[in-house]
Design an enzyme around this catalytic site. Structure first.
Site, mmCIF file in Angstrom:
data_model
loop_
_atom_site.group_PDB
_atom_site.id
_atom_site.type_symbol
_atom_site.label_atom_id
_atom_site.label_comp_id
_atom_site.label_asym_id
_atom_site.label_seq_id
_atom_site.Cartn_x
_atom_site.Cartn_y
_atom_site.Cartn_z
ATOM 1 N N CYS A 183 2.491 -2.505 15.348
ATOM 2 C CA CYS A 183 2.444 -2.157 13.786
ATOM 3 C C CYS A 183 1.724 -3.366 13.118
ATOM 4 O O CYS A 183 2.152 -4.589 13.128
ATOM 5 C CB CYS A 183 3.803 -2.052 13.549
ATOM 6 S SG CYS A 183 3.773 -1.764 11.681
ATOM 7 N N GLU A 232 0.925 -1.294 -0.014
ATOM 8 C CA GLU A 232 0.072 -0.096 0.147
ATOM 9 C C GLU A 232 0.862 1.231 0.025
ATOM 10 O O GLU A 232 2.030 1.078 0.617
ATOM 11 C CB GLU A 232 -1.067 0.050 1.183
ATOM 12 C CG GLU A 232 -2.085 -1.155 1.124
ATOM 13 C CD GLU A 232 -3.146 -1.050 2.279
ATOM 14 O OE1 GLU A 232 -4.335 -1.270 1.623
ATOM 15 O OE2 GLU A 232 -2.779 -0.855 3.338
ATOM 16 N N CYS A 287 -0.320 6.010 9.853
ATOM 17 C CA CYS A 287 0.775 5.326 9.862
ATOM 18 C C CYS A 287 0.429 4.084 10.911
ATOM 19 O O CYS A 287 -0.527 3.919 11.632
ATOM 20 C CB CYS A 287 1.467 6.308 11.190
ATOM 21 S SG CYS A 287 2.460 7.643 10.783
ATOM 22 N N SER A 337 12.513 6.353 7.370
ATOM 23 C CA SER A 337 12.211 6.210 8.735
ATOM 24 C C SER A 337 12.535 4.593 8.947
ATOM 25 O O SER A 337 12.374 3.791 8.213
ATOM 26 C CB SER A 337 10.926 6.161 8.821
ATOM 27 O OG SER A 337 10.326 5.754 10.280
ATOM 28 N N CYS A 348 7.392 -5.255 15.257
ATOM 29 C CA CYS A 348 6.938 -4.274 16.172
ATOM 30 C C CYS A 348 5.460 -4.661 17.061
ATOM 31 O O CYS A 348 4.538 -4.802 16.114
ATOM 32 C CB CYS A 348 6.968 -2.907 15.911
ATOM 33 S SG CYS A 348 8.820 -2.420 15.432
ATOM 34 N N CYS A 373 4.213 8.623 0.970
ATOM 35 C CA CYS A 373 4.286 7.748 1.952
ATOM 36 C C CYS A 373 4.482 6.214 1.155
ATOM 37 O O CYS A 373 3.574 5.692 1.044
ATOM 38 C CB CYS A 373 3.450 7.520 3.276
ATOM 39 S SG CYS A 373 4.006 6.379 4.102
ATOM 40 N N HIS A 427 9.992 5.607 20.157
ATOM 41 C CA HIS A 427 8.751 4.922 20.993
ATOM 42 C C HIS A 427 8.719 4.705 22.345
ATOM 43 O O HIS A 427 7.817 4.165 22.907
ATOM 44 C CB HIS A 427 8.015 3.913 20.111
ATOM 45 C CG HIS A 427 7.926 4.038 18.713
ATOM 46 N ND1 HIS A 427 7.469 5.356 18.276
ATOM 47 C CD2 HIS A 427 8.098 2.956 17.543
ATOM 48 C CE1 HIS A 427 7.198 5.290 16.877
ATOM 49 N NE2 HIS A 427 7.611 4.042 16.403
ATOM 50 N N CYS A 467 7.022 -6.832 6.952
ATOM 51 C CA CYS A 467 8.174 -6.559 7.621
ATOM 52 C C CYS A 467 8.678 -7.569 8.613
ATOM 53 O O CYS A 467 7.696 -8.318 9.149
ATOM 54 C CB CYS A 467 8.063 -5.261 8.270
ATOM 55 S SG CYS A 467 9.308 -4.720 9.403
ATOM 56 N N GLY A 490 7.087 -2.050 5.744
ATOM 57 C CA GLY A 490 8.669 -2.540 5.599
ATOM 58 C C GLY A 490 9.887 -1.614 6.183
ATOM 59 O O GLY A 490 9.496 -0.534 6.571
#
Ligand code: SAH
Ligand code: SF4
Length: 371
Positions: free
Chosen positions: A124, A97, A345, A202, A121, A110, A226, A117, A170
């Site tokens: 996510c 996406e 996000c 990032s 995390c 973005c 975070h 990935c 990713g």
């Protein structure tokens, strides 16, 4: 030209250096690189025959060995706030996406660097899907190419996409070489000519790869921090066990010391109710970041089906921000965009056929290269 599943070279896979090698191998003059890069990335042609300043015989030769193969758009959604999300098909039954966020005077795209990935995390949704593969250069720069097509390629005026953030699906530093080559094209005056301040990578914090990035690319850096300490970060970001906070912040200091162009880092901090959002957490964070030229983005947590966290309440986020500001840190709360179409996000999912579910153990020896 039908150029889906054949083995011709995808011209979108070639940055300036590899295209120069490609034409040198064909016995062509160096200026061919300039011509073809401009056709591909400034005019946005999708047919070699449209490259009208190449001789007919060169076009015929090129068509035999090369093609233009951007990712295919499977689906497009438009949010009530103007944010757009596209689902793009990638080989092997996968899709990714990509999101475009229009704002006053600028448009931010973005984009993704991997299908899924491997880093897992806890907050996510991409991480929850597992990992399939690294995207090729053509699949990464192809996202910008597709977005420009969809938004209307403007030849003379400003491009609709003014900023690119590698914040889609990713971990970009696990796909180092392809991501750097694609970002080189974003900055290249023969291609998109974006300023290095308008291209941001990032990362969740692969220390050796951050040091390599500093040598290889002038783009801006954002760190998904975070947490103010290892105890919390270990719990929500397993990568912290490979590179704990002090090592990560050491790499950040080295990054900002490089030169004028890398003079500050953006730290992203997702606000998780009762996990990392207390006054004490804010004070500890401020202390930790002392001495690093930093900007902090507080990101309201975006929920997804099956997510185990809640977003911190508004008043908590405001209070957290005030403590950081009072400690002298530039801090903003990121506006949630496109949440009605799951484009915010951490909500990007695409379709991932997981291969390697997790490969954390092998991370430290891998210097940030996956698959
Ligand atoms: N892998 C890279 C880039 C992609 S994630 C990285 O981790 O930095 C882009 C940003 O969205 C990161 O800061 C990430 O931590 C954040 N994010 C992930 N899931 C989220 C969620 N559910 N809500 C809000 N932000 C999230
Ligand atoms: Fe991967 Fe980034 Fe999501 Fe972590 S936050 S799982 S590194 S995409």
């Amino acid at each position: 030209m039908a150029c889906r599943k054949d083995d011709r070279i995808n011209l979108l896979d070639l940055d300036r250096q590899s295209m120069a090698r490609f034409f040198a191998d064909l016995g062509e003059k160096p200026f061919r690189t300039h011509q073809v890069l401009k056709w591909l990335h400034q005019s946005g042609v999708d047919q070699i025959d449209e490259m009208t300043n190449l001789s007919k015989s060169l076009r015929e030769k090129l068509k035999e060995i090369a093609c233009i193969r951007p990712p295919q758009v499977k689906h497009e959604q438009l949010s009530r706030d103007g944010t757009r999300k596209w689902l793009l098909e990638i080989d092997g039954g996968n899709s990714i996406e990509m999101v475009f966020i229009p704002e006053e005077g600028r448009g931010t795209l973005c984009i993704s660097s991997q299908v899924g990935c491997p880093l897992d995390c806890r907050f996510c949704s991409t991480g929850k899907q597992g990992f399939n593969k690294n995207l090729s250069v053509g699949e990464i720069i192809g996202q910008l190419w597709v977005a420009n097509h969809r938004l209307g390629w403007k030849k003379e005026e400003r491009q609709p996409v003014t900023n690119v953030v590698m914040m889609g699906m990713g971990e970009p530093l696990l796909n180092f070489d392809n991501v750097v080559a694609a970002m080189d094209l974003m900055l290249d005056d023969l291609a998109y000519g974006l300023s290095r301040r308008r291209v941001t990578l990032s990362t969740s914090g692969l220390v050796p790869a951050i040091d390599r990035l500093k040598e290889k690319s002038p783009v801006s850096l954002a760190i998904s921090l975070h947490a103010p300490n290892d105890e919390i970060r270990n719990r929500i970001m397993p990568i912290n066990k490979s590179w704990p906070l002090e090592e990560l912040l050491g790499a950040c200091r080295r990054f900002t010391e490089r030169d004028e162009s890398h003079n500050h880092i953006t730290f992203e901090y997702v606000m998780l109710d009762g996990i990392n959002d207390s006054d004490e957490n804010a004070r500890e964070l401020a202390k930790r970041l002392q001495g690093i030229p930093a900007k902090i983005n507080l990101i309201p947590f975006n929920p997804f089906p099956g997510s185990e966290y809640q977003c911190s309440p508004c008043e908590r986020i405001n209070r957290f921000r005030e403590i950081l500001i009072r400690a002298g840190l530039v801090t903003v709360t990121r506006k949630t965009r496109g949440d009605d179409i799951d484009a915010a996000c951490g909500q990007l999912v695409g379709k991932v056929v997981p291969k390697a579910k997790r490969f954390r153990q092998s991370l430290k020896g891998s210097e940030g290269e996956a698959a």
